[in-house]
Design a protein around this motif. Structure first.
Motif, PDB file in Angstrom:
ATOM      1  N   SER A   1      22.660  19.250  -3.776  1.00  0.00           N
ATOM      2  CA  SER A   1      23.219  18.083  -4.456  1.00  0.00           C
ATOM      3  C   SER A   1      22.407  16.835  -4.192  1.00  0.00           C
ATOM      4  O   SER A   1      21.698  16.718  -3.195  1.00  0.00           O
ATOM      5  CB  SER A   1      24.669  17.858  -4.005  1.00  0.00           C
ATOM      6  N   SER A   2      22.586  15.894  -5.121  1.00  0.00           N
ATOM      7  CA  SER A   2      21.885  14.621  -5.085  1.00  0.00           C
ATOM      8  C   SER A   2      22.839  13.513  -5.561  1.00  0.00           C
ATOM      9  O   SER A   2      22.727  13.036  -6.662  1.00  0.00           O
ATOM     10  CB  SER A   2      20.654  14.680  -5.997  1.00  0.00           C
ATOM     11  N   TRP A   3      23.770  13.119  -4.780  1.00  0.00           N
ATOM     12  CA  TRP A   3      24.137  13.549  -3.439  1.00  0.00           C
ATOM     13  C   TRP A   3      25.489  14.251  -3.478  1.00  0.00           C
ATOM     14  O   TRP A   3      26.124  14.267  -4.536  1.00  0.00           O
ATOM     15  CB  TRP A   3      24.217  12.358  -2.489  1.00  0.00           C
ATOM     16  N   PRO A   4      25.978  14.764  -2.318  1.00  0.00           N
ATOM     17  CA  PRO A   4      27.355  15.270  -2.293  1.00  0.00           C
ATOM     18  C   PRO A   4      28.330  14.168  -2.694  1.00  0.00           C
ATOM     19  O   PRO A   4      28.061  12.971  -2.499  1.00  0.00           O
ATOM     20  CB  PRO A   4      27.550  15.666  -0.815  1.00  0.00           C
ATOM     21  N   LEU A   5      29.460  14.548  -3.265  1.00  0.00           N
ATOM     22  CA  LEU A   5      30.466  13.571  -3.657  1.00  0.00           C
ATOM     23  C   LEU A   5      30.842  12.698  -2.466  1.00  0.00           C
ATOM     24  O   LEU A   5      31.037  13.183  -1.350  1.00  0.00           O
ATOM     25  CB  LEU A   5      31.706  14.286  -4.202  1.00  0.00           C
ATOM     26  N   GLY A   6      30.955  11.416  -2.716  1.00  0.00           N
ATOM     27  CA  GLY A   6      31.262  10.475  -1.658  1.00  0.00           C
ATOM     28  C   GLY A   6      30.042   9.809  -1.056  1.00  0.00           C
ATOM     29  O   GLY A   6      30.160   8.889  -0.245  1.00  0.00           O
ATOM     30  N   TRP A   7      28.846  10.239  -1.481  1.00  0.00           N
ATOM     31  CA  TRP A   7      27.611   9.681  -0.944  1.00  0.00           C
ATOM     32  C   TRP A   7      26.868   8.840  -1.978  1.00  0.00           C
ATOM     33  O   TRP A   7      25.744   8.400  -1.722  1.00  0.00           O
ATOM     34  CB  TRP A   7      26.707  10.795  -0.417  1.00  0.00           C
ATOM     35  N   GLY A   8      27.434   8.603  -3.133  1.00  0.00           N
ATOM     36  CA  GLY A   8      26.808   7.720  -4.093  1.00  0.00           C
ATOM     37  C   GLY A   8      25.732   8.388  -4.923  1.00  0.00           C
ATOM     38  O   GLY A   8      25.636   9.616  -5.000  1.00  0.00           O
ATOM     39  N   ILE A   9      24.906   7.545  -5.537  1.00  0.00           N
ATOM     40  CA  ILE A   9      23.894   7.998  -6.491  1.00  0.00           C
ATOM     41  C   ILE A   9      22.621   8.402  -5.768  1.00  0.00           C
ATOM     42  O   ILE A   9      22.085   7.665  -4.950  1.00  0.00           O
ATOM     43  CB  ILE A   9      23.593   6.883  -7.500  1.00  0.00           C
ATOM     44  N   GLY A  10      22.144   9.607  -6.080  1.00  0.00           N
ATOM     45  CA  GLY A  10      20.823  10.029  -5.626  1.00  0.00           C
ATOM     46  C   GLY A  10      19.867   9.974  -6.798  1.00  0.00           C
ATOM     47  O   GLY A  10      18.872   9.261  -6.795  1.00  0.00           O
ATOM     48  N   GLY A  11      20.240  10.715  -7.833  1.00  0.00           N
ATOM     49  CA  GLY A  11      19.511  10.641  -9.092  1.00  0.00           C
ATOM     50  C   GLY A  11      18.080  11.108  -9.005  1.00  0.00           C
ATOM     51  O   GLY A  11      17.707  11.906  -8.149  1.00  0.00           O
TER      52      GLY A  11
ATOM     53  N   THR B   1      25.506  24.452 -20.944  1.00  0.00           N
ATOM     54  CA  THR B   1      26.192  25.122 -19.835  1.00  0.00           C
ATOM     55  C   THR B   1      26.488  24.184 -18.677  1.00  0.00           C
ATOM     56  O   THR B   1      27.211  24.548 -17.747  1.00  0.00           O
ATOM     57  CB  THR B   1      25.330  26.286 -19.313  1.00  0.00           C
ATOM     58  N   VAL B   2      25.953  22.984 -18.718  1.00  0.00           N
ATOM     59  CA  VAL B   2      26.145  22.024 -17.637  1.00  0.00           C
ATOM     60  C   VAL B   2      27.546  21.432 -17.698  1.00  0.00           C
ATOM     61  O   VAL B   2      28.052  21.099 -18.768  1.00  0.00           O
ATOM     62  CB  VAL B   2      25.076  20.910 -17.726  1.00  0.00           C
ATOM     63  N   VAL B   3      28.184  21.298 -16.532  1.00  0.00           N
ATOM     64  CA  VAL B   3      29.523  20.703 -16.434  1.00  0.00           C
ATOM     65  C   VAL B   3      29.375  19.258 -15.964  1.00  0.00           C
ATOM     66  O   VAL B   3      28.699  18.981 -14.977  1.00  0.00           O
ATOM     67  CB  VAL B   3      30.403  21.491 -15.448  1.00  0.00           C
ATOM     68  N   ALA B   4      30.014  18.332 -16.689  1.00  0.00           N
ATOM     69  CA  ALA B   4      29.909  16.907 -16.370  1.00  0.00           C
ATOM     70  C   ALA B   4      31.104  16.448 -15.537  1.00  0.00           C
ATOM     71  O   ALA B   4      32.238  16.900 -15.730  1.00  0.00           O
ATOM     72  CB  ALA B   4      29.821  16.087 -17.651  1.00  0.00           C
ATOM     73  N   ASN B   5      30.853  15.538 -14.603  1.00  0.00           N
ATOM     74  CA  ASN B   5      31.867  14.914 -13.764  1.00  0.00           C
ATOM     75  C   ASN B   5      31.840  13.417 -14.067  1.00  0.00           C
ATOM     76  O   ASN B   5      30.958  12.702 -13.578  1.00  0.00           O
ATOM     77  CB  ASN B   5      31.548  15.179 -12.288  1.00  0.00           C
ATOM     78  N   PRO B   6      32.776  12.895 -14.903  1.00  0.00           N
ATOM     79  CA  PRO B   6      32.720  11.482 -15.294  1.00  0.00           C
ATOM     80  C   PRO B   6      32.766  10.553 -14.071  1.00  0.00           C
ATOM     81  O   PRO B   6      33.613  10.706 -13.187  1.00  0.00           O
ATOM     82  CB  PRO B   6      33.962  11.306 -16.169  1.00  0.00           C
ATOM     83  N   ARG B   7      31.856   9.602 -14.048  1.00  0.00           N
ATOM     84  CA  ARG B   7      31.752   8.651 -12.950  1.00  0.00           C
ATOM     85  C   ARG B   7      31.491   7.254 -13.521  1.00  0.00           C
ATOM     86  O   ARG B   7      31.179   7.096 -14.702  1.00  0.00           O
ATOM     87  CB  ARG B   7      30.616   9.015 -11.991  1.00  0.00           C
TER      88      ARG B   7
ATOM     89  N   HIS C   1      35.366   7.041  -9.662  1.00  0.00           N
ATOM     90  CA  HIS C   1      35.982   7.592 -10.865  1.00  0.00           C
ATOM     91  C   HIS C   1      36.569   6.452 -11.694  1.00  0.00           C
ATOM     92  O   HIS C   1      37.170   5.526 -11.137  1.00  0.00           O
ATOM     93  CB  HIS C   1      37.102   8.572 -10.505  1.00  0.00           C
ATOM     94  N   PRO C   2      36.445   6.495 -13.011  1.00  0.00           N
ATOM     95  CA  PRO C   2      37.060   5.456 -13.846  1.00  0.00           C
ATOM     96  C   PRO C   2      38.580   5.474 -13.725  1.00  0.00           C
ATOM     97  O   PRO C   2      39.192   6.525 -13.530  1.00  0.00           O
ATOM     98  CB  PRO C   2      36.620   5.840 -15.270  1.00  0.00           C
ATOM     99  N   GLY C   3      39.191   4.301 -13.823  1.00  0.00           N
ATOM    100  CA  GLY C   3      40.641   4.210 -13.955  1.00  0.00           C
ATOM    101  C   GLY C   3      41.449   4.270 -12.676  1.00  0.00           C
ATOM    102  O   GLY C   3      42.680   4.298 -12.732  1.00  0.00           O
TER     103      GLY C   3
END
Length: 334
Positions: free
Chosen positions: A77-87, A133-139, A301-303
């Motif tokens: 991962s780039s990065w694991p959830l909770g670690w912000g943007i790696g990109g 096939t990619v799954v998106a996680n809205p952020r 996460h939005p909202g």
């Protein structure tokens, strides 16, 4: 286009060179120092990748992988959830042909999947080249433009409700300390543990389960690793009322970019005194005084209620996503 040369892990000097080329807009979560903190906290393995093309383009994808699972069952991962943007970092604008080459390489990796959280500025490029096939996680990223100085930000970007919160905190008589040594970290962790227990009671979750889930998400070594690897670039702002600490916020500095990362507090007293909005506002004011260009409120996460709180400071919202890209290992995502 010729295939790129790939080096893994990405050499530190090449990575830092790309960061330095866009230091004003690059958050700390895209630096080699953050990679060190992620690997130290999660006891992960650095599998970052440097791509070099014949036309002189260099691109770095920060990546970390756990050590316990075989590669075919692992996620990187780039990065694991909770670690912000790696990109993915590159000089100048990211081109679709370069992004497509990176995606092909990541899909060929012998892992179950790669979680890629790109910089929102490049999200449209990635969406254009990712397979279905990619799954998106809205952020969402919320970033406050500090141009014009604090007086301008205060008058034209804060909401009136947020300005009232700051005035209320000033009347409360809070004492403020800024710690760039990490000595206040035990206080932050104490408030965080209290918050976990409070959330468990609110949600009706057994205390033992809530503490275990919190330990998995934010083990104590996570915050300690950030303090250790960032040094003075990690500032802990502490608010006290009549000699008793009531709130701590963690601000991360990278060039002219400041990130509000975490906060923990005595819920009741901090709410009455508006301690957290006051600490955030003081950090924004300090960033302006030090020539800061951007103040980021992190990757959320939005909202959510946290997102709504941050909206009061007037940041621009950048909607994008993180993406689970399937690899060549065992099929399926978590």
């Amino acid at each position: 286009m010729t295939a790129p040369e790939i080096v893994s892990p990405a050499p530190r000097d090449a990575w830092q060179s790309i960061v330095d080329s866009d230091v004003a807009a690059t958050p700390v979560s895209q630096t080699p120092q953050w990679r060190d903190a992620v690997c130290g906290a999660r006891r992960g393995r650095d599998v970052s990748r440097l791509y070099r093309w014949d036309d002189g383009t260099s691109l770095v994808v920060p990546l970390v992988r756990g050590r316990l699972r075989p590669a075919a069952m692992a996620e990187q991962s780039s990065w694991p959830l909770g670690w912000g943007i790696g990109g993915a970092l590159t000089r100048g604008d990211l081109r679709e042909d370069k992004a497509a080459a990176v995606v092909r390489d990541l899909m060929a990796q012998p892992v179950r999947s790669t979680y890629l959280r790109p910089d929102p500025r490049d999200d449209a490029v990635w969406r254009a080249v990712l397979p279905p096939t990619v799954v998106a996680n809205p952020r969402m990223m919320q970033v406050l433009d500090l141009s014009g100085g604090f007086g301008h930000v205060w008058k034209h970007r804060y909401t009136s409700a947020r300005r009232n919160d700051v005035r209320r905190a000033e009347r409360a008589g809070l004492d403020i300390e800024v710690d760039d040594t990490g000595r206040s970290l035990p206080l932050f962790e104490q408030f965080y543990r209290q918050a976990v227990d409070r959330w468990a009671r609110r949600d009706g979750v057994p205390l033992a389960r809530a503490r275990w889930q919190a330990w998995r998400r934010n083990p104590p070594r996570k915050f300690a690793a950030v303090v250790r690897h960032l040094g003075p670039a990690c500032r802990l702002w502490v608010a006290s009322l009549r000699g008793e600490p009531v709130a701590v916020t963690m601000m991360l500095h990278q060039g002219t970019h400041v990130t509000y990362w975490q906060s923990a507090m005595d819920k009741e007293i901090a709410a009455r005194s508006c301690a957290v909005p006051y600490l955030v506002s003081l950090a924004i004011e300090r960033a302006c005084a030090e020539g800061g260009a951007w103040f980021s409120f992190g990757d959320t996460h939005p909202g959510t209620s946290v997102t709504r709180f941050k909206t009061g400071f007037g940041p621009t919202e950048h909607h994008s996503a993180g993406y689970w890209i399937p690899g060549a290992g065992r099929s399926g995502r978590r």
